[in-house]
Design a protein around this motif. Structure first.
Motif, PDB file in Angstrom:
ATOM      1  N   LYS A  48       0.812  -1.211   0.000  1.00  0.00           N
ATOM      2  CA  LYS A  48       0.000   0.000   0.000  1.00  0.00           C
ATOM      3  C   LYS A  48       0.846   1.261   0.000  1.00  0.00           C
ATOM      4  CE  LYS A  48      -3.759   2.244   2.515  1.00  0.00           C
ATOM      5  NZ  LYS A  48      -4.676   2.173   3.669  1.00  0.00           N
ATOM      6  N   SER A  49       1.950   1.226   0.748  1.00  0.00           N
ATOM      7  CA  SER A  49       2.711   2.470   0.906  1.00  0.00           C
ATOM      8  C   SER A  49       4.203   2.284   0.736  1.00  0.00           C
ATOM      9  CB  SER A  49       2.435   3.058   2.296  1.00  0.00           C
ATOM     10  OG  SER A  49       2.845   2.155   3.307  1.00  0.00           O
ATOM     11  N   GLY A  50       4.604   1.300  -0.072  1.00  0.00           N
ATOM     12  CA  GLY A  50       6.029   1.109  -0.319  1.00  0.00           C
ATOM     13  C   GLY A  50       6.764   0.782   0.955  1.00  0.00           C
TER      14      GLY A  50
ATOM     15  N   PHE B  98       2.392  14.198  -3.544  1.00  0.00           N
ATOM     16  CA  PHE B  98       2.810  12.867  -3.099  1.00  0.00           C
ATOM     17  C   PHE B  98       2.024  12.438  -1.863  1.00  0.00           C
ATOM     18  CE2 PHE B  98       5.459  10.130  -0.445  1.00  0.00           C
ATOM     19  CZ  PHE B  98       5.786   9.122  -1.330  1.00  0.00           C
ATOM     20  N   SER B  99       1.848  13.344  -0.898  1.00  0.00           N
ATOM     21  CA  SER B  99       1.156  13.009   0.351  1.00  0.00           C
ATOM     22  C   SER B  99      -0.323  12.727   0.121  1.00  0.00           C
ATOM     23  CB  SER B  99       1.323  14.149   1.368  1.00  0.00           C
ATOM     24  OG  SER B  99       2.680  14.279   1.744  1.00  0.00           O
TER      25      SER B  99
ATOM     26  N   ARG C 146      -1.381  11.248  -2.499  1.00  0.00           N
ATOM     27  CA  ARG C 146      -1.373   9.910  -3.097  1.00  0.00           C
ATOM     28  C   ARG C 146      -1.018   8.846  -2.072  1.00  0.00           C
ATOM     29  NH1 ARG C 146       1.818   9.197  -8.706  1.00  0.00           N
ATOM     30  NH2 ARG C 146       0.334  10.866  -9.195  1.00  0.00           N
ATOM     31  N   TYR C 147      -0.106   9.181  -1.133  1.00  0.00           N
ATOM     32  CA  TYR C 147       0.348   8.232  -0.107  1.00  0.00           C
ATOM     33  C   TYR C 147       0.220   8.882   1.271  1.00  0.00           C
ATOM     34  CZ  TYR C 147       2.536   5.781  -4.051  1.00  0.00           C
ATOM     35  OH  TYR C 147       2.768   5.122  -5.230  1.00  0.00           O
TER      36      TYR C 147
ATOM     37  N   GLN D 239      -0.217   7.777   4.180  1.00  0.00           N
ATOM     38  CA  GLN D 239       0.353   7.083   5.338  1.00  0.00           C
ATOM     39  C   GLN D 239       1.879   6.995   5.294  1.00  0.00           C
ATOM     40  OE1 GLN D 239      -1.730   3.312   5.320  1.00  0.00           O
ATOM     41  NE2 GLN D 239      -3.444   4.135   6.490  1.00  0.00           N
ATOM     42  N   VAL D 240       2.481   7.505   4.248  1.00  0.00           N
ATOM     43  CA  VAL D 240       3.936   7.441   4.127  1.00  0.00           C
ATOM     44  C   VAL D 240       4.581   8.608   4.875  1.00  0.00           C
ATOM     45  CG1 VAL D 240       5.881   7.591   2.526  1.00  0.00           C
ATOM     46  CG2 VAL D 240       3.902   6.194   1.953  1.00  0.00           C
TER      47      VAL D 240
ATOM     48  N   ILE E  53       7.551   3.728  -4.106  1.00  0.00           N
ATOM     49  CA  ILE E  53       7.115   5.095  -3.785  1.00  0.00           C
ATOM     50  C   ILE E  53       8.184   6.109  -4.191  1.00  0.00           C
ATOM     51  CG2 ILE E  53       5.527   4.445  -1.941  1.00  0.00           C
ATOM     52  CD1 ILE E  53       7.691   5.210   0.076  1.00  0.00           C
TER      53      ILE E  53
ATOM     54  N   ASP F  94       7.594   6.721  -7.799  1.00  0.00           N
ATOM     55  CA  ASP F  94       6.428   7.587  -7.995  1.00  0.00           C
ATOM     56  C   ASP F  94       6.777   9.038  -7.682  1.00  0.00           C
ATOM     57  OD1 ASP F  94       4.814   5.611  -8.864  1.00  0.00           O
ATOM     58  OD2 ASP F  94       3.403   5.669  -7.199  1.00  0.00           O
TER      59      ASP F  94
END
Length: 303
Positions: free
Chosen positions: A91-93, A117-118, A120-121, A123-124, A282, A285
């Motif tokens: 899910k989050s690399g 980026f945030s 899109r992800y 939780q990263v 990630i 990406d």
């Protein structure tokens, strides 16, 4: 002599221990009741242990079965943790992204790129460090950054820097400055002006200084500083004419007049990945978002 057990047999045994019947175990494993019964017979034959008897129509585990079940549960707990870890990474690399860049790019390029980026992800965890080119080089070599972005060259045989965008340095000045109405400024226009420049070891400054000397232009005075943002802030005060990269100038476009400089003073934004490991999904990406930003730079498009 006992035989090795396979995963299907162990899985069937665990399901029966958890549900109490072969029918419920079959539903749990999405298979048939005869299939589960056959696997139970195989595991008892392979282990040469009595694992169940029939009591009031239900399978009743023996003491040996309960001991085996404890061992199996520890095994499956480890598998569950592996599956959870894989799900998180899918899910989050790797779960985090470490980015290094020069301060001017940290102010101008990184905020919109990291925002995209945030989204899109979400939780990263992102760690962004704004440092000089030497610290970027060291950070890449020691695996401190996944991605680095700079307008200064990174000279090291282990690091492959990839150009993302080529442009030219610009002049920034107060909108009320006498030269603000020009379409562009030639270095000859800078004679007897107060110039706001970066320190002598900066590549833009070195190019600009060479151009001044080539055209025999002398400034009235020079204010030298470490950061492009300081130059822009001083230009906004009317202190003088600043020479900066176009990325940081774009941040102050509402408060400053931004004019092309002639002859051109090339600026290149380049990116490098850590040579210590292959980039995560990630990180790749993130690089894609960086490329999209520079592709649309100056066009007024949002990521």
């Amino acid at each position: 002599m006992s035989r090795p057990l396979n995963f299907r047999q162990i899985e069937a045994f665990r399901a029966v221990m958890q549900t109490g019947t072969t029918t419920a175990a079959a539903a749990m494993l999405h298979t048939t009741q005869p299939s589960v019964s056959r696997l139970l017979a195989q595991i008892q034959s392979a282990t040469q242990l009595k694992l169940f008897d029939i009591h009031k129509g239900r399978l009743r585990p023996t003491h040996e079965a309960r001991q085996l079940f404890e061992t199996v549960q520890r095994h499956f707990l480890g598998l569950d943790r592996i599956e959870q870890s894989v799900a998180v990474m899918r899910k989050s690399g790797a779960g985090s992204l470490r980015v290094g860049c020069t301060p001017a790019l940290g102010l101008s390029v990184m905020p919109p790129v990291i925002h995209a980026f945030s989204r899109r992800y979400p939780q990263v965890h992102v760690n962004l460090q704004t440092v000089g080119s030497h610290a970027l080089r060291e950070g890449l070599l020691y695996g401190l950054y996944d991605v680095a972005l700079t307008t200064s060259g990174i000279s090291d045989p282990q690091i492959e820097a990839v150009p993302l965008h080529r442009s030219d340095a610009v002049c920034v000045l107060h909108p009320g400055h006498p030269l603000a109405s020009r379409a562009s400024l030639h270095v000859r226009d800078l004679k007897d002006q107060v110039l706001l420049t970066l320190n002598a070891d900066d590549e833009i400054h070195q190019q600009f200084l060479g151009t001044l000397q080539q055209h025999r232009v002398e400034a009235a005075a020079t204010v030298e500083t470490t950061y492009s943002v300081t130059i822009c802030m001083m230009a906004a005060q009317g202190t003088g004419i600043g020479i900066v990269n176009p990325y940081v100038a774009s941040v102050f476009a509402r408060d400053l007049k931004v004019l092309p400089l002639r002859p051109r003073c090339p600026v290149e934004a380049s990116m490098a990945l850590s040579p210590q490991s292959a980039p995560s999904a990630i990180a790749e990406d993130f690089v894609g978002l960086l490329k999209a930003y520079f592709r649309d730079f100056g066009k007024g498009k949002a990521l």
